[in-house]
Write a protein that holds these residues in place. Structure first.
Motif, PDB file in Angstrom:
ATOM      1  N   ARG A  89       0.865  -1.182   0.169  1.00  0.00           N
ATOM      2  CA  ARG A  89      -0.035  -0.041   0.112  1.00  0.00           C
ATOM      3  C   ARG A  89       1.037   1.311  -0.115  1.00  0.00           C
ATOM      4  O   ARG A  89       0.668   2.168  -0.824  1.00  0.00           O
ATOM      5  CB  ARG A  89      -0.708  -0.142   1.271  1.00  0.00           C
ATOM      6  N   ILE A  90       1.833   1.230   0.929  1.00  0.00           N
ATOM      7  CA  ILE A  90       2.901   2.318   0.963  1.00  0.00           C
ATOM      8  C   ILE A  90       3.331   2.770  -0.162  1.00  0.00           C
ATOM      9  O   ILE A  90       3.404   3.697  -1.062  1.00  0.00           O
ATOM     10  CB  ILE A  90       3.654   2.382   2.321  1.00  0.00           C
ATOM     11  N   SER A  91       4.112   1.683  -0.713  1.00  0.00           N
ATOM     12  CA  SER A  91       4.891   1.711  -1.930  1.00  0.00           C
ATOM     13  C   SER A  91       4.295   1.976  -3.182  1.00  0.00           C
ATOM     14  O   SER A  91       4.606   2.740  -3.933  1.00  0.00           O
ATOM     15  CB  SER A  91       5.861   0.431  -2.354  1.00  0.00           C
ATOM     16  N   SER A  92       3.112   1.371  -3.242  1.00  0.00           N
ATOM     17  CA  SER A  92       2.224   1.882  -4.435  1.00  0.00           C
ATOM     18  C   SER A  92       1.850   3.385  -4.307  1.00  0.00           C
ATOM     19  O   SER A  92       1.779   4.084  -5.303  1.00  0.00           O
ATOM     20  CB  SER A  92       1.025   0.795  -4.460  1.00  0.00           C
ATOM     21  N   ARG A  93       1.562   3.754  -3.313  1.00  0.00           N
ATOM     22  CA  ARG A  93       0.997   5.317  -3.170  1.00  0.00           C
ATOM     23  C   ARG A  93       2.009   6.099  -3.568  1.00  0.00           C
ATOM     24  O   ARG A  93       1.718   7.054  -4.241  1.00  0.00           O
ATOM     25  CB  ARG A  93       0.469   5.359  -1.713  1.00  0.00           C
ATOM     26  N   ARG A  94       3.478   5.659  -3.003  1.00  0.00           N
ATOM     27  CA  ARG A  94       4.373   6.867  -3.260  1.00  0.00           C
ATOM     28  C   ARG A  94       4.616   6.914  -4.758  1.00  0.00           C
ATOM     29  O   ARG A  94       5.139   7.899  -5.385  1.00  0.00           O
ATOM     30  CB  ARG A  94       5.644   6.093  -2.554  1.00  0.00           C
ATOM     31  N   ALA A  95       4.778   5.331  -5.607  1.00  0.00           N
ATOM     32  CA  ALA A  95       5.091   5.359  -6.708  1.00  0.00           C
ATOM     33  C   ALA A  95       4.007   6.231  -7.952  1.00  0.00           C
ATOM     34  O   ALA A  95       4.176   6.774  -8.679  1.00  0.00           O
ATOM     35  CB  ALA A  95       5.422   3.910  -7.295  1.00  0.00           C
ATOM     36  N   VAL A 138      -2.210 -11.335  -8.902  1.00  0.00           N
ATOM     37  CA  VAL A 138      -1.701 -10.191  -9.360  1.00  0.00           C
ATOM     38  C   VAL A 138      -0.430  -9.910  -8.714  1.00  0.00           C
ATOM     39  O   VAL A 138      -0.178 -10.589  -7.822  1.00  0.00           O
ATOM     40  CB  VAL A 138      -2.661  -8.928  -8.549  1.00  0.00           C
ATOM     41  N   VAL A 139       0.593  -9.414  -9.326  1.00  0.00           N
ATOM     42  CA  VAL A 139       2.027  -9.105  -8.925  1.00  0.00           C
ATOM     43  C   VAL A 139       2.424  -7.898  -8.600  1.00  0.00           C
ATOM     44  O   VAL A 139       1.909  -6.613  -9.304  1.00  0.00           O
ATOM     45  CB  VAL A 139       2.892  -9.652 -10.216  1.00  0.00           C
ATOM     46  N   PHE A 140       3.029  -7.542  -7.444  1.00  0.00           N
ATOM     47  CA  PHE A 140       3.512  -6.390  -7.074  1.00  0.00           C
ATOM     48  C   PHE A 140       4.988  -6.492  -7.071  1.00  0.00           C
ATOM     49  O   PHE A 140       5.821  -7.314  -6.740  1.00  0.00           O
ATOM     50  CB  PHE A 140       3.012  -6.026  -5.533  1.00  0.00           C
ATOM     51  N   GLY A 141       5.564  -5.574  -7.823  1.00  0.00           N
ATOM     52  CA  GLY A 141       7.092  -5.345  -7.810  1.00  0.00           C
ATOM     53  C   GLY A 141       7.539  -4.145  -6.887  1.00  0.00           C
ATOM     54  O   GLY A 141       7.633  -3.020  -7.458  1.00  0.00           O
ATOM     55  N   ALA A 142       8.319  -4.400  -5.910  1.00  0.00           N
ATOM     56  CA  ALA A 142       9.006  -3.307  -5.153  1.00  0.00           C
ATOM     57  C   ALA A 142      10.063  -2.540  -5.799  1.00  0.00           C
ATOM     58  O   ALA A 142      10.301  -1.440  -5.754  1.00  0.00           O
ATOM     59  CB  ALA A 142       9.554  -4.024  -3.814  1.00  0.00           C
ATOM     60  N   GLU A 143      10.659  -3.277  -6.615  1.00  0.00           N
ATOM     61  CA  GLU A 143      11.742  -2.684  -7.594  1.00  0.00           C
ATOM     62  C   GLU A 143      11.178  -1.505  -8.477  1.00  0.00           C
ATOM     63  O   GLU A 143      11.625  -0.468  -8.759  1.00  0.00           O
ATOM     64  CB  GLU A 143      12.537  -3.538  -8.606  1.00  0.00           C
ATOM     65  N   ASP A 150       4.630   2.031 -12.470  1.00  0.00           N
ATOM     66  CA  ASP A 150       3.511   1.271 -12.112  1.00  0.00           C
ATOM     67  C   ASP A 150       3.801  -0.140 -11.656  1.00  0.00           C
ATOM     68  O   ASP A 150       4.477  -1.020 -12.222  1.00  0.00           O
ATOM     69  CB  ASP A 150       2.460   1.157 -13.111  1.00  0.00           C
ATOM     70  N   PRO A 151       3.929  -0.595 -10.144  1.00  0.00           N
ATOM     71  CA  PRO A 151       4.241  -1.571  -9.473  1.00  0.00           C
ATOM     72  C   PRO A 151       3.259  -2.742  -9.672  1.00  0.00           C
ATOM     73  O   PRO A 151       3.656  -3.917  -8.942  1.00  0.00           O
ATOM     74  CB  PRO A 151       4.556  -1.204  -7.984  1.00  0.00           C
TER      75      PRO A 151
END
Length: 220
Positions: A89-95, A138-143, A150-151
């Motif tokens: 959630r946090i990483s997606s919001r920042r990206a 669904v895949v989330f990519g931290a990198e 878009d992660p």
């Protein structure tokens, strides 16, 4: 590839009493009724069958398939879900500079089931269907999130088909590249040696509303 073919494809180590070697995956008993009652969701049948047969797994030396279990001082399934959803959630919001998709326990939220050493998170889209056996991965990519890309990437496949792709062709990662194909090795993750069944915490009781005071109360 169906689930039985997938399991047959996995190369499982023989049982070993040597703690320095990977242990053969053995199931950790799961009270599915209690787990699903706590989550408020019925989980996909292929996931239940795979976990019931082999327990939590490390596949191909990179992918961890998580299961409802715990290890004293080291791992608790409910905590792992909360931390994974929070990180995504946090990483997606920042990206993306906008609100991310919903996560469990929000209705229709994403629900994590796996991750990798490199920060790839694998989740189900529970809002895509009322039938959990049709939930797409669904895949989330931290990198990708760290680069501001878009992660998120929707595989459009169920758990069994996603795992089969990981062993044969690989799956596309957000921002480019692929995860896999992975070697078909499978064993119990080292951090879950000695894991025991997950004991879902009891739901917190709803707060009892305080009675409103009337004019007579204020005069006492």
């Amino acid at each position: 590839m169906d689930l039985s073919s997938l399991i047959a494809r996995l190369e499982l180590p023989p049982p070993s009493t040597d703690s320095g070697r990977p242990a053969a995956p053995e199931p950790v008993p799961v009270d599915w009724d209690a787990v699903e009652s706590r989550l408020g969701l019925r989980l996909p049948a292929d996931y239940r069958a795979l976990v019931s047969a082999l327990g939590p797994l490390e596949i191909g030396g990179r992918l961890w398939l998580h299961a409802p279990c715990e290890r004293e001082g080291g791992y608790e399934y409910g905590d792992w879900l909360w931390e994974t959803h929070r990180e995504c959630r946090i990483s997606s919001r920042r990206a993306l500079r906008r609100e991310p998709p919903p996560f469990h326990p929000d209705p229709g939220g994403l629900l994590a089931w796996g991750d990798t050493r490199e920060g790839v998170r694998l989740l189900w889209d529970t809002g895509a269907s009322g039938d959990p056996d049709r939930w797409p991965v669904v895949v989330f990519g931290a990198e990708a999130a760290r680069r501001g890309d878009d992660p998120w990437h929707g595989c459009g496949t169920t758990l069994t088909r996603a795992l089969a792709a990981l062993l044969t062709t690989g799956i596309r990662l957000p921002g480019g590249g692929t995860l896999g194909p992975l070697p078909p090795t499978a064993h119990r993750p080292a951090f879950l040696t000695g894991a025991r069944p997950w004991r879902p915490p009891a739901p917190e009781p709803a707060p009892v509303p305080k009675p409103e005071s009337g004019p007579d109360d204020r005069m006492l």
